[in-house]
Design a protein around this motif. Sequence first.
Motif, mmCIF file in Angstrom:
data_model
loop_
_atom_site.group_PDB
_atom_site.id
_atom_site.type_symbol
_atom_site.label_atom_id
_atom_site.label_comp_id
_atom_site.label_asym_id
_atom_site.label_seq_id
_atom_site.Cartn_x
_atom_site.Cartn_y
_atom_site.Cartn_z
ATOM 1 N N LYS A 157 -8.068 9.155 -2.325
ATOM 2 C CA LYS A 157 -8.072 9.273 -0.870
ATOM 3 C C LYS A 157 -9.279 8.549 -0.265
ATOM 4 O O LYS A 157 -9.145 7.834 0.735
ATOM 5 C CB LYS A 157 -8.090 10.755 -0.482
ATOM 6 N N GLU A 158 -10.459 8.707 -0.876
ATOM 7 C CA GLU A 158 -11.662 8.040 -0.386
ATOM 8 C C GLU A 158 -11.528 6.524 -0.498
ATOM 9 O O GLU A 158 -11.890 5.787 0.432
ATOM 10 C CB GLU A 158 -12.879 8.517 -1.171
ATOM 11 N N ARG A 159 -11.012 6.049 -1.627
ATOM 12 C CA ARG A 159 -10.847 4.608 -1.824
ATOM 13 C C ARG A 159 -9.831 4.034 -0.837
ATOM 14 O O ARG A 159 -10.047 2.954 -0.279
ATOM 15 C CB ARG A 159 -10.429 4.322 -3.269
ATOM 16 N N ALA A 160 -8.750 4.761 -0.618
ATOM 17 C CA ALA A 160 -7.750 4.308 0.362
ATOM 18 C C ALA A 160 -8.379 4.243 1.751
ATOM 19 O O ALA A 160 -8.118 3.303 2.516
ATOM 20 C CB ALA A 160 -6.535 5.229 0.356
ATOM 21 N N GLY A 161 -9.227 5.203 2.081
ATOM 22 C CA GLY A 161 -9.903 5.205 3.378
ATOM 23 C C GLY A 161 -10.798 3.990 3.564
ATOM 24 O O GLY A 161 -10.821 3.375 4.636
#
Length: 157
Positions: A77-81
Amino acid sequence: AERYETLIHTIRQCIPHCTIGCDVMVGFPGETDQDFMMTARFLEALPVSYLHVFPYSERPGTAAVLLTPKVPEQVKKERAGILNTLAVEKRRTFYESWKGKRCEVLFENRDGKTGFWKGKSRHYLPVHVASPESLTGERREVEILETNGENALGVLR
């Protein structure tokens, strides 16, 4: 990656204002922080118009289900953000490159809130124009005056 980068630059040389989009998966099993940062830097340097970012999700019966180590959901989720933030910048840069240029727009409908006619160019640039006449279904030449990262404001020519 080098071959892909060469291809993108070749396309951009041949068709300077074309729209180039990339699908990007984050969190594939085994993806390290270093792998992700290399991907982010690579994408940042590419002259692409937009990114479609999505986290890896397992599909039963695929070979990837057996791969390890798994990337935690929160990390995906953090990387996608991070990449979605880059995607917004890429799109804004692409839209800005159209300021002062003309393009043909196919108009779809009128925005009920603003009263502007909305359409898209063949480059997927969303364009709004003011016009007293109905433009639904019309193809018209438009000069792009301003952009705001979400769409472009133009005038009929």
